[in-house]
Design a protein around this motif. Structure first.
Motif, PDB file in Angstrom:
ATOM      1  N   THR A 142      -4.407   0.838   2.022  1.00  0.00           N
ATOM      2  CA  THR A 142      -3.192   0.477   1.978  1.00  0.00           C
ATOM      3  C   THR A 142      -2.224   1.632   1.567  1.00  0.00           C
ATOM      4  O   THR A 142      -0.998   1.555   2.416  1.00  0.00           O
ATOM      5  N   VAL A 143      -2.703   2.614   1.035  1.00  0.00           N
ATOM      6  CA  VAL A 143      -1.686   3.764   0.914  1.00  0.00           C
ATOM      7  C   VAL A 143      -1.726   4.476   2.124  1.00  0.00           C
ATOM      8  O   VAL A 143      -0.595   4.858   2.576  1.00  0.00           O
ATOM      9  N   THR A 144      -2.788   4.734   2.952  1.00  0.00           N
ATOM     10  CA  THR A 144      -2.834   5.491   4.123  1.00  0.00           C
ATOM     11  C   THR A 144      -1.874   4.804   5.138  1.00  0.00           C
ATOM     12  O   THR A 144      -1.343   5.380   5.966  1.00  0.00           O
ATOM     13  N   SER A 145      -1.668   3.520   5.194  1.00  0.00           N
ATOM     14  CA  SER A 145      -1.063   2.749   6.041  1.00  0.00           C
ATOM     15  C   SER A 145       0.486   2.830   5.586  1.00  0.00           C
ATOM     16  O   SER A 145       1.239   2.099   6.491  1.00  0.00           O
ATOM     17  N   GLY A 146       0.705   3.187   4.306  1.00  0.00           N
ATOM     18  CA  GLY A 146       2.162   3.151   4.066  1.00  0.00           C
ATOM     19  C   GLY A 146       2.680   1.973   3.429  1.00  0.00           C
ATOM     20  O   GLY A 146       3.828   1.872   2.986  1.00  0.00           O
ATOM     21  N   GLN A 147       1.811   1.129   3.102  1.00  0.00           N
ATOM     22  CA  GLN A 147       2.173  -0.155   2.394  1.00  0.00           C
ATOM     23  C   GLN A 147       2.478   0.109   0.727  1.00  0.00           C
ATOM     24  O   GLN A 147       3.180  -0.724   0.386  1.00  0.00           O
ATOM     25  N   VAL A 148       1.661   1.129   0.431  1.00  0.00           N
ATOM     26  CA  VAL A 148       1.885   1.497  -0.992  1.00  0.00           C
ATOM     27  C   VAL A 148       2.669   2.734  -1.289  1.00  0.00           C
ATOM     28  O   VAL A 148       2.364   3.683  -0.599  1.00  0.00           O
TER      29      VAL A 148
END
Length: 135
Positions: free
Chosen positions: A23-29
């Motif tokens: 989720t962090v890598t995808s930019g969601q966080v």
């Protein structure tokens, strides 16, 4: 010897369990840099503490016990040493796995700070673009 499985941190929602790293890598966080830096410092302090525990365990707990130079003493020494550092659920193995999760989480926090800063820069650029068009 089987290793302790380390899967990292997860975000648990109503229906899904998603690895934090994804989720962090995808930019969601994203996380505010000030709050994120404080969290990063706390995680680093815990990592340093775990490193200290592992170091002491390797130098004292896992040190061969002096039980005499005989077959029974040799077997007991090997058994204690293996339990301290060699088994799947030994202190050293569990603390090493814990340290890995802490390091992964700290890295995710740093990346989430970067996500926040990138989003902030994008929004500033968009605002400047709209302000330039309204003149």
């Amino acid at each position: 010897m089987p290793a302790v499985r380390v899967d990292g941190m997860y975000i648990v929602g109503d229906k899904d369990v998603v690895p934090l790293g994804e989720t962090v890598t995808s930019g969601q966080v994203q996380i505010d840099p000030d709050a994120g830096e404080e969290l990063r410092k706390q995680l680093q302090a815990q990592i340093d503490q775990v490193d200290s525990w592992i170091g002491r365990a390797n130098s004292s707990i896992a040190r061969p016990t002096a039980l005499g130079a005989n077959p029974v003493g040799d077997k007991m020494r090997d058994k204690f040493t293996h339990r301290a550092e060699g088994e799947q659920y030994s202190f050293v193995s569990v603390m090493t796995a814990y340290r890995t999760v802490l390091e992964q989480t700290k890295n995710s926090i740093v990346e989430a700070i970067g996500n926040f800063e990138a989003l902030d820069q994008d929004q500033q650029a968009e605002l400047k673009k709209h302000m330039g068009e309204s003149r």
